[in-house]
Design a protein around this motif. Structure first.
Motif, PDB file in Angstrom:
ATOM      1  N   UNK A   1       6.042  -0.422   3.244  1.00 19.43           N
ATOM      2  CA  UNK A   1       5.505  -0.687   1.907  1.00 19.43           C
ATOM      3  C   UNK A   1       4.484   0.371   1.520  1.00 19.43           C
ATOM      4  N   UNK A   2       3.644   0.772   2.460  1.00 19.67           N
ATOM      5  CA  UNK A   2       2.643   1.812   2.175  1.00 19.67           C
ATOM      6  C   UNK A   2       3.320   3.117   1.752  1.00 19.67           C
ATOM      7  N   UNK A   3       4.393   3.461   2.442  1.00 17.13           N
ATOM      8  CA  UNK A   3       5.136   4.675   2.094  1.00 17.13           C
ATOM      9  C   UNK A   3       5.722   4.568   0.692  1.00 17.13           C
ATOM     10  N   UNK A   4       6.361   3.447   0.393  1.00  8.89           N
ATOM     11  CA  UNK A   4       6.950   3.248  -0.934  1.00  8.89           C
ATOM     12  C   UNK A   4       5.888   3.234  -2.040  1.00  8.89           C
ATOM     13  N   UNK A  41      -3.494   2.292   6.409  1.00  9.88           N
ATOM     14  CA  UNK A  41      -4.797   1.667   6.655  1.00  9.88           C
ATOM     15  C   UNK A  41      -5.337   1.004   5.386  1.00  9.88           C
ATOM     16  N   UNK A  42      -5.163   1.666   4.245  1.00  9.22           N
ATOM     17  CA  UNK A  42      -5.669   1.106   2.989  1.00  9.22           C
ATOM     18  C   UNK A  42      -4.891  -0.156   2.609  1.00  9.22           C
ATOM     19  N   UNK A  84      -3.350   1.017  -8.071  1.00  8.21           N
ATOM     20  CA  UNK A  84      -2.866   0.802  -6.711  1.00  8.21           C
ATOM     21  C   UNK A  84      -2.106  -0.517  -6.627  1.00  8.21           C
ATOM     22  N   UNK A  85      -2.624  -1.549  -7.288  1.00  6.20           N
ATOM     23  CA  UNK A  85      -1.918  -2.837  -7.282  1.00  6.20           C
ATOM     24  C   UNK A  85      -0.538  -2.719  -7.907  1.00  6.20           C
ATOM     25  N   UNK A  86      -0.428  -1.976  -8.998  1.00  5.05           N
ATOM     26  CA  UNK A  86       0.876  -1.776  -9.638  1.00  5.05           C
ATOM     27  C   UNK A  86       1.820  -1.058  -8.672  1.00  5.05           C
ATOM     28  N   UNK A 104       6.474  -1.460  -5.080  1.00  6.44           N
ATOM     29  CA  UNK A 104       7.066  -1.276  -3.751  1.00  6.44           C
ATOM     30  C   UNK A 104       7.630  -2.583  -3.210  1.00  6.44           C
ATOM     31  N   UNK A 105       7.046  -3.698  -3.652  1.00  6.25           N
ATOM     32  CA  UNK A 105       7.500  -5.015  -3.210  1.00  6.25           C
ATOM     33  C   UNK A 105       8.498  -5.652  -4.178  1.00  6.25           C
ATOM     34  N   UNK A 106       8.885  -4.917  -5.214  1.00  4.54           N
ATOM     35  CA  UNK A 106       9.863  -5.436  -6.168  1.00  4.54           C
ATOM     36  C   UNK A 106       9.309  -6.516  -7.067  1.00  4.54           C
ATOM     37  N   UNK A 107       8.025  -6.463  -7.339  1.00  7.01           N
ATOM     38  CA  UNK A 107       7.418  -7.436  -8.235  1.00  7.01           C
ATOM     39  C   UNK A 107       6.604  -6.710  -9.294  1.00  7.01           C
ATOM     40  N   UNK A 108       6.185  -7.454 -10.300  1.00  9.16           N
ATOM     41  CA  UNK A 108       5.372  -6.879 -11.356  1.00  9.16           C
ATOM     42  C   UNK A 108       3.934  -7.361 -11.195  1.00  9.16           C
ATOM     43  N   UNK A 109       3.019  -6.636 -11.800  1.00 11.35           N
ATOM     44  CA  UNK A 109       1.612  -7.017 -11.738  1.00 11.35           C
ATOM     45  C   UNK A 109       1.418  -8.418 -12.304  1.00 11.35           C
ATOM     46  N   UNK A 110       2.158  -8.766 -13.337  1.00  7.17           N
ATOM     47  CA  UNK A 110       2.049 -10.102 -13.928  1.00  7.17           C
ATOM     48  C   UNK A 110       2.455 -11.184 -12.920  1.00  7.17           C
TER      49      UNK A 110
END
Length: 112
Positions: free
Chosen positions: A30-33, A39-40, A55-57, A62-68
């Motif tokens: 996920x960090x790579x994507x 670490x962050x 960063x959240x976006x 990367x997780x296939x979700x939206x900020x909403x």
């Protein structure tokens, strides 16, 4: 006794971690994507770092979700912690136009 509200960064981190684990993905993947350091991302998931909206976006994408989706999940957990009921209007068969709707149009917070 005073009610202590959970910290938003901890809720957000837990939601992101749960989503990642549900997908069977590693922190590294996920960090790579998301183009953030492993670490962050780990610090964000543990609620130790307050991530910027950018960063959240990136993590959400990367997780296939939206900020909403993330904000909605945090809203539901905060409401539950306060003993409120969150009604998911997206699951309703047809909207009741006489009923007030949350500004986002997805949920209505009701007092328990």
């Amino acid at each position: 006794m005073t009610h202590v509200e959970p910290l938003l960064r901890r809720l957000v981190g837990a939601i992101l971690r749960t989503r990642r684990e549900e997908q069977g993905r590693t922190l590294r993947d996920v960090a790579t994507d998301a183009r953030v350091s492993l670490a962050y991302l780990s610090e964000v998931e543990r609620g130790r770092k307050e991530a910027s909206s950018e960063v959240l976006v990136a993590i959400c994408r990367a997780l296939g979700m939206r900020l909403v989706d993330l904000v909605g999940a945090a809203h539901a957990q905060l409401a539950e912690a306060e003993g409120r009921i969150v009604v998911d209007l997206t699951a309703a068969p047809a909207p009741d136009l006489a009923r007030p709707v949350h500004a986002a149009g997805t949920a209505l917070l009701l007092a328990a």
